[in-house]
Write an enzyme that holds these catalytic residues in place. Structure first.
Site, PDB file in Angstrom:
ATOM      1  N   LYS A  94       0.812  -1.222   0.000  1.00 21.27           N
ATOM      2  CA  LYS A  94       0.000   0.000   0.000  1.00 21.27           C
ATOM      3  C   LYS A  94       0.845   1.273   0.000  1.00 21.27           C
ATOM      4  O   LYS A  94       0.449   2.295  -0.548  1.00 21.27           O
ATOM      5  CB  LYS A  94      -0.927   0.008   1.213  1.00 21.27           C
ATOM      6  CG  LYS A  94      -1.943  -1.127   1.237  1.00 21.27           C
ATOM      7  CD  LYS A  94      -3.067  -0.892   0.256  1.00 21.27           C
ATOM      8  CE  LYS A  94      -4.099  -2.004   0.313  1.00 21.27           C
ATOM      9  NZ  LYS A  94      -5.134  -1.840  -0.729  1.00 21.27           N
ATOM     10  N   GLU A 116      -9.614   5.902   3.131  1.00 28.23           N
ATOM     11  CA  GLU A 116     -10.423   4.806   3.653  1.00 28.23           C
ATOM     12  C   GLU A 116      -9.477   3.647   3.904  1.00 28.23           C
ATOM     13  O   GLU A 116      -8.399   3.599   3.326  1.00 28.23           O
ATOM     14  CB  GLU A 116     -11.488   4.402   2.630  1.00 28.23           C
ATOM     15  CG  GLU A 116     -11.037   3.377   1.573  1.00 28.23           C
ATOM     16  CD  GLU A 116      -9.935   3.878   0.641  1.00 28.23           C
ATOM     17  OE1 GLU A 116      -9.812   5.109   0.493  1.00 28.23           O
ATOM     18  OE2 GLU A 116      -9.195   3.047   0.080  1.00 28.23           O
ATOM     19  N   SER A 382       1.620  -9.662  -0.855  1.00 27.12           N
ATOM     20  CA  SER A 382       1.293  -8.237  -0.756  1.00 27.12           C
ATOM     21  C   SER A 382       1.523  -7.655   0.639  1.00 27.12           C
ATOM     22  O   SER A 382       1.756  -6.461   0.780  1.00 27.12           O
ATOM     23  CB  SER A 382      -0.147  -8.002  -1.183  1.00 27.12           C
ATOM     24  OG  SER A 382      -1.031  -8.783  -0.400  1.00 27.12           O
TER      25      SER A 382
END
Ligand SMILES: Cc1ncc(COP(=O)(O)O)c(C=O)c1O
Lengths: 398, 258
Positions: A94, A116, A382
């Site tokens: 991210k 968010e 991830s």
């Protein structure tokens, strides 16, 4: 249709084939339009690129390793590489996107950042870059996710972000996204909304994909060094909104020999009524500002999804994924909660890596594949599993 | 059949009151009961909201009414059925307001045809992009004599407002500030004044109605001094309790316009 003629990237109108666009109320138009007009010139500016790359290197710790997982490979009888996005600062892919967007927000003169978050990884990555650059940060998070991702909530608070619970609907990622959009409507001048995945109105899906594309750029280079060829047979990733998957696929989209496999969360099973397997259960429609595929009733109401992993608990996918699905370029598969948990356990015991439950969905699909033995696979890991320890403890009675 | 909305603005161009409410709230069958009471109370026209699961432009009040309406079983199919006899009971212009996804699933062409058939005069779909309306759907609206109403905010550029004016029929829905529905107006009066002066100087073809954050006589009158009228939504929806009472609705409208 002539396959080579398909454009997998965004067109000048903000669409990927039939999907994308900007379905937003007028209140959001000025901000989204400002972004649309400026994002490419800002991102392509050499000074921006240099700063972005420097931060990715010195702050995030890129490039992330491409790890030949030998015991996992032996287990499945093929060759598996893990792209270690879990080793990024803050523990997931991210941050690639939040670094890019915070620099962009600064160029646009914004003073306040909203986001968010589902699993809390994007919230943490946003709170982190806000601390780094000294900007105010507000993160919206579903009430249910606040409970199941407590460590990340604490991290965001320690980083100085305000965490606001989203209490409507399913109280998860979709509702947190609604709340962030409402905040942006009510703060139309000084605020930038850092969306955490390849979703939202154009230009977000394309912009986030560009920031995440560093993943596949590195895979190509690393694979070439390790094997002499930059092309694997498969690249695999999990899909919530689809940002780690799009980053993993991005530079392989036109290499048609490379199979793209995207794992969606089937929850308790695709037919259980508690699932987030969007391509199987969804139809074309509009959610959060773009035309894509989403889980909805006949009447166009969005269906509440379910997944054990907060980051995949979303009823849609990004428009570029919808396009890859519809054109057949990508293969979209469904992985249940249990399958993902078993895959997490297996990786932990074979390689000493505790993965995020999201990433485990991609790993779990290995079980369903058949191998000749000479394939090369790259799986995007991830994120790391620290945030999921409570869920693992409960599930495995640790 | 003439478009009642356009007729209305021809006959009356100031102090118009429009009231928004959500179809199927508080009870599924309240839609026409509320419409009738509002007409009798003196509202000039009505906006009937069709609910959506993810109303990003709405504040807590309309989020709640939408949620309850959906739980009650409201849908576009049910709404059009309820509106079958609309024009036997109600003569003021009626606008349908809601988000684009339910309309897309229903089919835009069929939606326009059904709306016109039951006697609806206009539609507000805030998240339908202007380019898509122009290229794909404008003909369906025009063939059915439906006004498509666009929103503008203080951040909308002159160029964009001109374009919206060109595409609009009926009126333009001006938000006094960029806001979700039901918010108290937090902007400085001088800012708002500047915006309304800018709108005046644009010499738009369409009438202006001001909405979002209008909640009492004072804010209504203020809005009317800068536009042809104003729209009340959340403040009205908030007064609806589980049992709809015509007398209370009349009292509410009276408190605004008398
Ligand atoms: C580790 C990890 N992987 C994957 C995801 C899913 O997001 P995306 O599909 O955008 O990669 C998340 C989201 O929170 C995450 O934390």
């Amino acid at each position: 249709m002539n396959k080579t003629a398909i454009n997998y990237y965004v067109d000048e109108r903000g669409y990927f084939g039939d999907f994308g666009g900007a379905y937003i109320p007028e209140m959001l138009y000025p901000n989204v339009e400002e972004l649309r007009q400026n994002y490419l010139s800002i991102i392509n500016d050499p000074a921006f690129q240099q700063e972005f790359r420097e931060l990715l290197k010195d702050y995030v710790g890129r490039e992330t390793p491409l790890f030949h997982a030998k015991r996992l490979s032996a287990h499945y009888g093929t060759t598996i590489y893990l792209k270690r996005e879990d080793l990024n600062h803050t523990g997931a892919h991210k941050v690639n996107n939040t670094i890019g967007q915070i620099l962009l927000a600064e160029k646009l003169g914004k003073k306040r950042i909203i986001a968010e978050t589902g699993a809390g990884q994007h919230g943490v990555a946003t709170a982190t870059v806000c601390a780094l650059r000294g900007l105010e940060c507000v993160v919206y998070m579903g009430e249910i996710d606040i409970k199941r991702q407590a460590p990340n909530v604490a991290r965001m608070k320690m980083l100085g972000a305000k965490v606001v619970p989203a209490t409507s609907g399913s109280k998860t990622l979709k509702d947190a996204t609604n709340e962030a959009m409402r905040d942006w409507i009510n703060n139309p001048v000084d605020t930038h909304y850092i969306i955490g995945s390849v979703v939202g109105p154009h230009p977000y899906p394309d912009m986030v994909a560009r920031f995440q594309s560093v993943i596949s750029a590195e895979i190509k280079k690393q694979l070439k060094e390790k094997t002499g060829s930059e092309l694997p047979d498969y690249v695999m990733a999990c899909v919530g909104g689809g940002s780690n998957a799009m980053g993993t696929f991005y530079h392989f989209l036109e290499d048609e020999s490379v199979q793209l496999i995207a794992a969606e969360a089937a929850g308790l099973g695709v037919d259980s009524g508690k699932s987030a397997a969007t391509t199987i259960l969804g139809q074309e429609g509009v959610l959060h500002g773009s035309r894509s595929i989403l889980m909805q009733t006949e009447d166009g109401q969005v269906v509440e999804p379910h997944s054990i992993s907060a980051g995949l608990d979303y009823p849609g996918i990004g428009p570029q994924h919808a396009h890859l699905f519809k054109t057949g370029r990508g293969k979209y598969v469904a992985v249940t909660d249990d399958e993902a948990m078993q895959a997490a356990h297996l990786l932990t015991r074979l390689e000493g890596i505790i993965p995020a439950i999201e990433s485990s969905h991609a790993l779990a699909y290995l079980e369903k594949m058949t191998f000749r033995g000479d394939e090369k696979l790259v799986v995007c890991l991830s994120g790391r599993g620290d945030k999921d320890l409570q869920t693992y403890m409960d599930y495995f009675n640790l | 059949m003439n478009n009642r909305l356009i007729e209305l603005f021809k006959n009356k161009n100031k102090d118009l009151l429009s009231v928004y409410f959500t179809a199927g709230y508080p009870q599924l069958t309240d839609t026409l009961v509320i419409a009738k009471a509002l007409e009798e109370a003196g509202a000039d026209f009505l906006e009937i909201g069709f609910p959506y699961s993810d109303p990003v432009a709405d504040g807590p009040t309309i989020q709640h009414s939408s949620h309850v309406a959906l739980e009650n079983g409201m849908s576009l199919k049910v709404l059009f059925k309820q509106l079958e006899n609309l024009r036997r009971q109600i003569s003021v212009p009626i606008i349908l307001m809601g988000y684009v996804n339910p309309v897309l699933q229903y089919g835009v062409e069929k939606f326009c045809a059904d709306a016109a058939r039951v006697g609806v005069d206009g539609v507000i779909v805030p998240d339908l992009p202007m380019y898509e309306y122009e290229e794909l759907y404008r003909e369906h609206f025009e063939n059915n004599n439906l006004s498509n109403i666009f929103l503008i905010t203080p951040q909308s550029s002159d160029e964009r407002i001109r374009k919206i004016d060109e595409l609009s029929s009926g009126f333009i829905y001006a938000l006094s500030s960029s806001s979700t529905t039901g918010n108290k107006l937090a902007v400085e009066a001088s800012q708002t004044e500047k915006y309304f002066e800018r709108l005046k100087s644009l010499k738009l073809n369409n009438p202006l109605m001001i909405g979002f954050g209008i909640n009492d006589k004072n804010s209504f009158q203020k809005a009317c001094s800068s536009a042809n009228g104003a729209i009340i939504g959340s403040a009205f929806v908030k007064t609806l309790s589980s049992k709809v009472e015509g007398a209370k609705i009349k009292q509410f409208v009276a408190s605004i316009i008398e």
